[in-house]
Design an enzyme around this catalytic site. Sequence first.
Site, short mmCIF file in Angstrom:
data_model
loop_
_atom_site.label_atom_id
_atom_site.label_comp_id
_atom_site.label_asym_id
_atom_site.label_seq_id
_atom_site.Cartn_x
_atom_site.Cartn_y
_atom_site.Cartn_z
N TYR A 221 39.32 -8.40 7.09
CA TYR A 221 39.90 -9.42 8.06
C TYR A 221 38.68 -10.14 8.66
O TYR A 221 38.08 -9.69 9.53
CB TYR A 221 40.88 -8.69 8.93
CG TYR A 221 41.57 -9.68 9.80
CD1 TYR A 221 42.90 -9.78 9.96
CD2 TYR A 221 40.81 -10.74 10.68
CE1 TYR A 221 43.61 -10.62 10.58
CE2 TYR A 221 41.81 -11.30 11.55
CZ TYR A 221 43.15 -11.63 11.53
OH TYR A 221 43.64 -12.24 12.37
N TYR B 88 36.69 -8.90 16.28
CA TYR B 88 36.35 -9.03 14.80
C TYR B 88 35.24 -7.65 14.80
O TYR B 88 35.35 -6.77 14.07
CB TYR B 88 35.92 -10.24 14.32
CG TYR B 88 35.31 -10.07 12.93
CD1 TYR B 88 35.92 -9.74 11.80
CD2 TYR B 88 33.64 -10.51 12.72
CE1 TYR B 88 35.13 -9.70 10.34
CE2 TYR B 88 32.97 -10.46 11.67
CZ TYR B 88 33.48 -10.02 10.59
OH TYR B 88 32.92 -9.61 9.58
#
Length: 283
Positions: free
Chosen positions: A55, A119
């Site tokens: 991702y 992230y």
Amino acid sequence: MLVFGETGQLARELRLLAPDAVFLGRSQADLSDPESCAKAIRDHRPQIVINAAAYTAVDRAEEQPDIARLVNADAPAAMAHACAELGIPLLHVSTDYVFDGSGDQPRDETCPTGPLGVYGATKLAGEAAIAASGARHVILRTSWVFSAFGANFVKTMLRLGAERDRLTIVADQIGGPTPAVDIAQALLVIARTMLAQPDRPGGIYHFSGAPDLSWADFARRIFAQAGLSPEVVDIPSSGYPTPARRPANSRLDCSRIKDDFGISRPDWRKGLAKVIRDAGVGA
């Protein structure tokens, strides 16, 4: 060789270099369903696994932390446990975003981590899960990936440079742009070595392109090689606010991968020239 990922920049470069490998897209192994990833490994029983999927929507991860964690942490953990059960090495790609971006010196593999956003935090959690799984593994941290495929800074600059006369680009973030093809080649060298030397333990390695420079200077180089001539105006990160903070210092010390695998930092200027040619842009 079993590769997780099919349409991303790295997976597409790997397919060109290793067409005989098995590539699994989302329909075969959805990383938001970690158990499907473990099952795929058990079903295929490969000699080695490469996780080339992640991702990577840095800003969107701030709004979707649960999905980011599933894909970047829980799925690699499931892969690693399956690999440990079967005695299969796992190669996994991580990021400079595991660091806080402070200072102005390159970070080596022993430097303290400190991600600035979701992230980076989820990628770091994935690293930790792999290390704790007992699987033989190599975690390859890289930065500023670009290729002729997908969405990346180079392709965005080629488009904007042809449309605009003036662009403002962040100049206080420094790092090493890395062609995806060079990451793919490095992974294949590591894979062959890990298979040929079953006692080699692996670990974390850094790999990024050289020389280091700012995003603004990278944009200037892109335009120069492509024969484009927009004015580039340097701005600070504060002049281009984003939901997720970016590391100001993304320099990576890549000496360990050179010492252990004979892999040198690639000159990103060569990779850039190929991407520009493939894009059909140039003077």
